[in-house]
Design an enzyme around this catalytic site. Structure first.
Site, PDB file in Angstrom:
ATOM      1  N   ASP A 181     171.898 -92.909   0.816  1.00  0.00           N
ATOM      2  CA  ASP A 181     172.680 -92.401   1.950  1.00  0.00           C
ATOM      3  C   ASP A 181     174.181 -92.583   1.720  1.00  0.00           C
ATOM      4  O   ASP A 181     174.604 -93.516   1.040  1.00  0.00           O
ATOM      5  CB  ASP A 181     172.247 -93.132   3.230  1.00  0.00           C
ATOM      6  CG  ASP A 181     172.646 -92.384   4.485  1.00  0.00           C
ATOM      7  OD1 ASP A 181     173.073 -91.214   4.375  1.00  0.00           O
ATOM      8  OD2 ASP A 181     172.527 -92.968   5.579  1.00  0.00           O
ATOM      9  N   GLY A 220     177.937 -87.699   2.093  1.00  0.00           N
ATOM     10  CA  GLY A 220     178.886 -86.918   2.896  1.00  0.00           C
ATOM     11  C   GLY A 220     180.158 -87.715   3.157  1.00  0.00           C
ATOM     12  O   GLY A 220     181.275 -87.210   3.003  1.00  0.00           O
ATOM     13  N   TRP A 271     181.285 -90.228   1.480  1.00  0.00           N
ATOM     14  CA  TRP A 271     181.980 -90.455   0.194  1.00  0.00           C
ATOM     15  C   TRP A 271     182.884 -89.263  -0.120  1.00  0.00           C
ATOM     16  O   TRP A 271     184.041 -89.432  -0.504  1.00  0.00           O
ATOM     17  CB  TRP A 271     180.922 -90.647  -0.905  1.00  0.00           C
ATOM     18  CG  TRP A 271     181.455 -90.998  -2.258  1.00  0.00           C
ATOM     19  CD1 TRP A 271     181.711 -92.255  -2.738  1.00  0.00           C
ATOM     20  CD2 TRP A 271     181.764 -90.091  -3.326  1.00  0.00           C
ATOM     21  NE1 TRP A 271     182.172 -92.174  -4.033  1.00  0.00           N
ATOM     22  CE2 TRP A 271     182.214 -90.862  -4.425  1.00  0.00           C
ATOM     23  CE3 TRP A 271     181.711 -88.704  -3.468  1.00  0.00           C
ATOM     24  CZ2 TRP A 271     182.596 -90.297  -5.637  1.00  0.00           C
ATOM     25  CZ3 TRP A 271     182.096 -88.134  -4.685  1.00  0.00           C
ATOM     26  CH2 TRP A 271     182.529 -88.923  -5.753  1.00  0.00           C
ATOM     27  N   ARG A 316     181.147 -81.920   1.650  1.00  0.00           N
ATOM     28  CA  ARG A 316     179.978 -82.809   1.571  1.00  0.00           C
ATOM     29  C   ARG A 316     179.175 -82.620   0.279  1.00  0.00           C
ATOM     30  O   ARG A 316     178.693 -83.581  -0.307  1.00  0.00           O
ATOM     31  CB  ARG A 316     179.063 -82.576   2.780  1.00  0.00           C
ATOM     32  CG  ARG A 316     179.673 -82.958   4.109  1.00  0.00           C
ATOM     33  CD  ARG A 316     178.714 -82.643   5.243  1.00  0.00           C
ATOM     34  NE  ARG A 316     177.434 -83.306   5.049  1.00  0.00           N
ATOM     35  CZ  ARG A 316     177.186 -84.567   5.397  1.00  0.00           C
ATOM     36  NH1 ARG A 316     178.102 -85.291   5.985  1.00  0.00           N
ATOM     37  NH2 ARG A 316     176.012 -85.108   5.167  1.00  0.00           N
ATOM     38  N   HIS A 329     177.038 -84.948  -2.729  1.00  0.00           N
ATOM     39  CA  HIS A 329     175.652 -84.796  -3.203  1.00  0.00           C
ATOM     40  C   HIS A 329     175.630 -84.633  -4.724  1.00  0.00           C
ATOM     41  O   HIS A 329     174.810 -85.237  -5.406  1.00  0.00           O
ATOM     42  CB  HIS A 329     174.984 -83.584  -2.550  1.00  0.00           C
ATOM     43  CG  HIS A 329     174.865 -83.677  -1.054  1.00  0.00           C
ATOM     44  ND1 HIS A 329     174.425 -84.820  -0.429  1.00  0.00           N
ATOM     45  CD2 HIS A 329     175.133 -82.786  -0.057  1.00  0.00           C
ATOM     46  CE1 HIS A 329     174.420 -84.614   0.888  1.00  0.00           C
ATOM     47  NE2 HIS A 329     174.854 -83.393   1.143  1.00  0.00           N
ATOM     48  N   ASN A 386     166.331 -83.516   7.875  1.00  0.00           N
ATOM     49  CA  ASN A 386     167.478 -82.904   7.186  1.00  0.00           C
ATOM     50  C   ASN A 386     167.458 -81.370   7.248  1.00  0.00           C
ATOM     51  O   ASN A 386     168.483 -80.726   7.011  1.00  0.00           O
ATOM     52  CB  ASN A 386     167.569 -83.365   5.724  1.00  0.00           C
ATOM     53  CG  ASN A 386     167.999 -84.807   5.547  1.00  0.00           C
ATOM     54  OD1 ASN A 386     167.580 -85.487   4.610  1.00  0.00           O
ATOM     55  ND2 ASN A 386     168.839 -85.308   6.444  1.00  0.00           N
ATOM     56  N   TRP A 387     166.304 -80.782   7.617  1.00  0.00           N
ATOM     57  CA  TRP A 387     166.259 -79.321   7.814  1.00  0.00           C
ATOM     58  C   TRP A 387     167.183 -78.901   8.960  1.00  0.00           C
ATOM     59  O   TRP A 387     167.512 -77.722   9.091  1.00  0.00           O
ATOM     60  CB  TRP A 387     164.836 -78.833   8.095  1.00  0.00           C
ATOM     61  CG  TRP A 387     163.903 -78.884   6.911  1.00  0.00           C
ATOM     62  CD1 TRP A 387     162.806 -79.686   6.772  1.00  0.00           C
ATOM     63  CD2 TRP A 387     163.971 -78.091   5.709  1.00  0.00           C
ATOM     64  NE1 TRP A 387     162.196 -79.457   5.561  1.00  0.00           N
ATOM     65  CE2 TRP A 387     162.881 -78.472   4.888  1.00  0.00           C
ATOM     66  CE3 TRP A 387     164.841 -77.098   5.232  1.00  0.00           C
ATOM     67  CZ2 TRP A 387     162.642 -77.918   3.630  1.00  0.00           C
ATOM     68  CZ3 TRP A 387     164.597 -76.536   3.980  1.00  0.00           C
ATOM     69  CH2 TRP A 387     163.515 -76.951   3.199  1.00  0.00           C
ATOM     70  N   ARG A 407     170.244 -79.708   9.281  1.00  0.00           N
ATOM     71  CA  ARG A 407     171.653 -79.656   8.821  1.00  0.00           C
ATOM     72  C   ARG A 407     172.123 -78.201   8.720  1.00  0.00           C
ATOM     73  O   ARG A 407     171.300 -77.277   8.705  1.00  0.00           O
ATOM     74  CB  ARG A 407     171.765 -80.334   7.461  1.00  0.00           C
ATOM     75  CG  ARG A 407     171.534 -81.833   7.588  1.00  0.00           C
ATOM     76  CD  ARG A 407     172.028 -82.575   6.395  1.00  0.00           C
ATOM     77  NE  ARG A 407     171.874 -83.997   6.631  1.00  0.00           N
ATOM     78  CZ  ARG A 407     172.366 -84.945   5.871  1.00  0.00           C
ATOM     79  NH1 ARG A 407     173.049 -84.630   4.786  1.00  0.00           N
ATOM     80  NH2 ARG A 407     172.178 -86.209   6.157  1.00  0.00           N
ATOM     81  N   ARG A 456     168.831 -98.703   9.196  1.00  0.00           N
ATOM     82  CA  ARG A 456     167.636 -98.101   9.803  1.00  0.00           C
ATOM     83  C   ARG A 456     166.756 -97.488   8.724  1.00  0.00           C
ATOM     84  O   ARG A 456     167.165 -97.310   7.581  1.00  0.00           O
ATOM     85  CB  ARG A 456     168.013 -97.067  10.851  1.00  0.00           C
ATOM     86  CG  ARG A 456     168.954 -95.977  10.362  1.00  0.00           C
ATOM     87  CD  ARG A 456     169.236 -94.937  11.471  1.00  0.00           C
ATOM     88  NE  ARG A 456     170.225 -93.980  11.044  1.00  0.00           N
ATOM     89  CZ  ARG A 456     171.524 -94.028  11.375  1.00  0.00           C
ATOM     90  NH1 ARG A 456     171.964 -94.980  12.161  1.00  0.00           N
ATOM     91  NH2 ARG A 456     172.358 -93.110  10.928  1.00  0.00           N
TER      92      ARG A 456
HETATM   93  C1  IPE Z   1     168.050 -90.328   5.394  1.00  0.00           C
HETATM   94  O1  IPE Z   1     169.420 -90.127   5.445  1.00  0.00           O
HETATM   95  C2  IPE Z   1     167.402 -89.256   4.580  1.00  0.00           C
HETATM   96  C3  IPE Z   1     167.759 -89.254   3.165  1.00  0.00           C
HETATM   97  C4  IPE Z   1     168.480 -90.139   2.543  1.00  0.00           C
HETATM   98  C5  IPE Z   1     167.228 -88.144   2.432  1.00  0.00           C
HETATM   99  P1  IPE Z   1     170.094 -89.418   6.719  1.00  0.00           P
HETATM  100  O2  IPE Z   1     171.549 -89.451   6.491  1.00  0.00           O
HETATM  101  O3  IPE Z   1     169.471 -88.099   6.952  1.00  0.00           O
HETATM  102  O4  IPE Z   1     169.650 -90.425   7.878  1.00  0.00           O
HETATM  103  P2  IPE Z   1     170.159 -90.572   9.375  1.00  0.00           P
HETATM  104  O5  IPE Z   1     169.963 -89.258  10.039  1.00  0.00           O
HETATM  105  O6  IPE Z   1     171.600 -90.971   9.338  1.00  0.00           O
HETATM  106  O7  IPE Z   1     169.310 -91.652   9.945  1.00  0.00           O
HETATM  107  C1  IPE Z   2     172.421 -88.689   1.850  1.00  0.00           C
HETATM  108  O1  IPE Z   2     173.772 -88.579   2.153  1.00  0.00           O
HETATM  109  C2  IPE Z   2     171.855 -87.417   1.269  1.00  0.00           C
HETATM  110  C3  IPE Z   2     170.915 -86.697   2.133  1.00  0.00           C
HETATM  111  C4  IPE Z   2     170.519 -87.094   3.307  1.00  0.00           C
HETATM  112  C5  IPE Z   2     170.406 -85.445   1.641  1.00  0.00           C
HETATM  113  P1  IPE Z   2     174.266 -87.933   3.525  1.00  0.00           P
HETATM  114  O2  IPE Z   2     174.400 -86.465   3.299  1.00  0.00           O
HETATM  115  O3  IPE Z   2     173.361 -88.321   4.626  1.00  0.00           O
HETATM  116  O4  IPE Z   2     175.685 -88.597   3.687  1.00  0.00           O
HETATM  117  P2  IPE Z   2     176.327 -89.140   5.029  1.00  0.00           P
HETATM  118  O5  IPE Z   2     175.347 -90.078   5.636  1.00  0.00           O
HETATM  119  O6  IPE Z   2     176.597 -87.959   5.892  1.00  0.00           O
HETATM  120  O7  IPE Z   2     177.573 -89.828   4.584  1.00  0.00           O
HETATM  121 MG    MG Z   3     173.360 -89.871   5.900  1.00  0.00          MG
END
Ligand code: IPE
Ligand code: IPE
Ligand code: MG
Length: 249
Positions: free
Chosen positions: A20, A23, A25, A33, A37, A68-69, A71, A194
């Site tokens: 996690d 984004g 970073w 974002r 990735h 994540n779908w 997003r 979490r």
């Molecule tokens: C959890 O990260 C899912 C993955 C790392 C693929 P999220 O960034 O989606 O989690 P929440 O929504 O902040 O809990």
């Molecule tokens: C984890 O990084 C990657 C995925 C969930 C796919 P995030 O994209 O959740 O990054 P933050 O949490 O927004 O910084």
């Molecule tokens: Mg995240």
């Protein structure tokens, strides 16, 4: 070289990671974002190399959750492209390291290009024995449990399964992780404390390790540090500390 001394006898067999912070970073660097990735792929390589070096047998990476779908569709499309590209770029390296690639989650709803890349990579790495890399893609723990319950119920209805035989081991065997031991260690980066719908059944007695490091900054030494931390812990499984100490003499 790693400066952290790990006990080779207490290496977790299975490590799971919630990768996690990509984004945030990227945002810190004033980038989009997806830049986060893309850089996160290097950290996957770091974690996998570190896992192989210390003899971890299973590494499960949460790469894309069912949630994540939700997003923005541009981000989803970019993530799916990145998955396909990364698989094709890394496949030879995975093979040379002895990595067997597997997946959990609703892979059949991913775009066809992803499915094809995954099928191909799984086929090519099928006989590798050094480590199993399990990518959680379109994965949700509650969905996985609901699916297992549905399957068991259907089998009870047609008489293939007796309701008396339903116990913890049987439930585990109906989950997508049936072939893997439960993780001994879960790492989550980015400072979120979490589980986000990840392996909730399987994590019942897992040691949790949370770090503020954002995923693209996660390097081999961070992986070793997490294992070091894990090795300092006493896993009691409900018993007393004295009982555990006596078992170990
Ligand atoms: C959890 O990260 C899912 C993955 C790392 C693929 P999220 O960034 O989606 O989690 P929440 O929504 O902040 O809990
Ligand atoms: C984890 O990084 C990657 C995925 C969930 C796919 P995030 O994209 O959740 O990054 P933050 O949490 O927004 O910084
Ligand atoms: Mg995240």
């Amino acid at each position: 070289m790693k400066d952290i001394q790990l006990d080779p006898k207490r290496i977790p067999q299975h490590v799971a990671i919630i990768m996690d912070g990509n984004g945030r970073w990227a945002k810190k660097k004033g980038e989009l974002r997806i830049f986060g990735h893309t850089n996160g792929v290097d950290s996957v390589r770091e974690a996998l190399t570190a896992a192989v070096e210390v003899g971890v047998q299973y590494l499960t990476l949460y790469a894309f959750s069912t949630e994540n779908w939700n997003r923005p569709k541009e981000e989803i499309a970019a993530l799916m492209d990145l998955l396909v590209q990364s698989i094709y770029n890394e496949i030879d390296e995975l093979n040379s390291k002895g990595v067997k690639l597997e997946t959990i989650g609703d892979v059949e709803i991913l775009p066809k290009t992803c499915q094809n890349a995954l099928i191909d990579a799984k086929k090519k790495t099928k006989y590798n024995k050094k480590i199993t890399l399990i990518l959680a893609l379109s994965y949700s723990s509650r969905r996985e449990i609901a699916h297992a319950i549905k399957k068991m119920t259907q089998e009870v209805v047609v008489g293939k399964l007796s309701s008396d035989s339903i116990n913890e081991d049987l439930i585990s065997s109906y989950l997508s992780t049936a072939n893997y031991p439960d993780p001994e260690l879960l790492i989550r980066t980015s400072g979120e404390n979490r589980v986000s719908n990840f392996l909730m059944w399987q994590l019942a007695y897992t040691e949790l390790y949370f770090t503020k490091i954002l995923w693209p900054d996660f390097k081999k030494k961070n992986f070793f540090r997490a294992i070091y931390d894990y090795q300092k812990r006493e896993r009691r499984f409900g018993k007393t500390s004295d009982q555990i100490l006596n078992e170990n003499v």
